[in-house]
Design a protein around this motif. Structure first.
Motif, short mmCIF file in Angstrom:
data_model
loop_
_atom_site.label_atom_id
_atom_site.label_comp_id
_atom_site.label_asym_id
_atom_site.label_seq_id
_atom_site.Cartn_x
_atom_site.Cartn_y
_atom_site.Cartn_z
N LEU A 119 0.51 -1.37 0.00
CA LEU A 119 0.14 0.56 -0.36
C LEU A 119 1.09 1.06 -0.25
O LEU A 119 0.67 2.41 0.08
N SER A 120 2.43 0.99 0.52
CA SER A 120 2.56 2.15 1.13
C SER A 120 3.73 2.64 -1.08
O SER A 120 4.45 1.77 -1.35
N PRO A 121 3.57 3.70 -1.22
CA PRO A 121 3.74 4.05 -2.89
C PRO A 121 5.17 4.92 -3.08
O PRO A 121 4.95 6.07 -3.14
N THR A 122 5.42 3.53 -3.28
CA THR A 122 7.61 4.22 -3.16
C THR A 122 8.19 4.20 -4.59
O THR A 122 9.39 4.61 -4.36
N VAL A 123 7.83 3.78 -5.07
CA VAL A 123 7.68 4.18 -6.67
C VAL A 123 7.03 5.09 -7.47
O VAL A 123 6.04 5.80 -7.28
#
Length: 394
Positions: A119-123
């Protein structure tokens, strides 16, 4: 299990319970090899676990969240890593059901498909003809090495938009690079490695804007009439992962009592630990905390099911309360495990004694960003005090 077989929801819980001895037997292998044992995968498949939360038109069962939570809890009694990974697969599979129907046709063309996700938008994602190019690295990608698809968040960098926008992507695992970096103190068997995208093309239909998703505005037409696919994302995910915590708390209690008859308290007159008043206080307090863990975990699941069935709109307080329940589940479970581990003595530090692994797994889950008790309590407290939430993840 045949895809066309009709199964009662409670039967899935019974099947999960029947897997506990196998999961316990495979737990050491799972931890050492940092992935689920092949026998475990086969057993989960045969039990129909991977079809519990997929649409009936694909041979799924669309079970409610209470049933799923009870099944994941049972898996947690056997092994925390297996329960966690299985829970993540059900969450990400459910997310896949929010995509357009033609995307679901592609994903669910694989029988008993396993979908993991972040769920974490790291891209980042940038627009290109027909879709988007995705670049970057996702960490903590549980079960990735044993999955077929990834439903991962990213930040859309669209020059025509007003700043970066979070999106959800659906990408086959074979298109991503796996970085085997999961060397940890807890949940080792979950294989939560990193995955890397290097100019991966994602067709437009395999991208969802997170804004509408968080407002329960989903792209699927055929799933719109099913209650489980009307539920909000974060409450669904939070209630699911709470079940692994509950399972570990129950596992700790069971592991303690299994060893108790043979134990004494060294350097005291107690030849039987079970006769010491201190032990009575410890097991009573731990049991109370396990019961409190169960209350919070199942309250969250029941609320999601009830709201989905009625179609009633969620209030801000209700959404935040599910986060509160998740935090309380983690806190109470950790307290219970701490008591039981402390009472287990020096011999419990051996790898062959399950409670040392349970203790490490519980601590790891309490440090998870979405599960941390402090974060969740603060969020709910803000709402009680009339302030707005400090997150969109509700």
């Amino acid at each position: 299990m045949s895809p066309t077989e009709t199964t009662s929801e409670q039967e899935f819980v019974s099947r999960a319970s029947n897997l506990v001895p196998l999961l316990k037997a495979n737990a050491a292998w799972t931890e050492e090899n940092r992935r689920l044992h092949p026998e475990t995968l086969e057993a989960l498949t045969d039990a129909g676990f991977f079809r519990m939360r997929i649409p009936k038109r694909y041979g799924g069962h669309e079970v409610g969240l209470r049933t799923l939570s009870e099944a994941v809890t049972e898996l947690g009694r056997g092994d925390g890593s297996t329960s966690w990974t299985a829970g993540v697969w059900t969450i990400s599979t459910w997310i896949a059901c929010l995509f357009p129907d033609e995307v679901q046709d592609e994903i669910f063309s694989t029988p008993d498909v396993r979908v993991c996700g972040i769920l974490s938008p790291t891209v980042t994602a940038t627009p290109t003809k027909g879709g988007y190019l995705v670049n970057g690295k996702w960490t903590f990608n549980s079960g990735a090495q044993q999955s077929h698809w990834n439903t991962n968040s990213a930040l859309l960098l669209d020059p025509d938009a007003d700043g970066p926008q979070p999106i959800m992507t659906a990408i086959p695992l074979k298109e991503l690079e796996i970085v085997d970096d999961w060397y940890t103190s807890g949940l080792r068997g979950s294989g939560s490695v990193s995955t890397v995208a290097r100019d991966v093309f994602v067709p437009a239909e395999r991208v969802l804007k997170m804004g509408p998703v968080l407002r329960q505005q989903y792209a699927s037409v055929k799933n719109a009439g099913s209650p489980i696919f009307r539920a909000p994302l974060l409450p669904t995910a939070c209630a699911t992962v709470s079940a692994t915590v509950l399972g570990l708390a129950k596992a700790a209690k069971e592991a303690f009592f299994e060893r108790l008859p043979e134990r004494k308290i060294t350097y005291t007159d107690y030849t039987r630990q079970s006769e010491a008043p201190l032990t009575h206080l410890q097991v009573a307090e731990a049991t109370a905390k396990v019961d409190e863990t169960e209350f919070h975990a199942l309250r969250a699941a029941d609320l999601v099911d009830a709201k989905a069935a009625s179609g009633e709109e969620w209030t801000l307080e209700e959404r935040a309360r599910v986060r509160l329940d998740l935090g309380a589940t983690c806190q109470r479970a950790k307290e219970a495990v701490d008591i039981l581990a402390t009472a287990s003595g020096g011999s419990s530090i051996y790898d062959s004694v399950p409670i040392q692994r349970i203790e490490r797994d519980i601590r790891t889950l309490n440090l998870h960003a979405i599960m941390h008790p402090n974060t969740n309590f603060e969020l709910y407290g803000r709402i009680l005090c009339g302030l707005g939430p400090n997150t969109h993840y509700l």
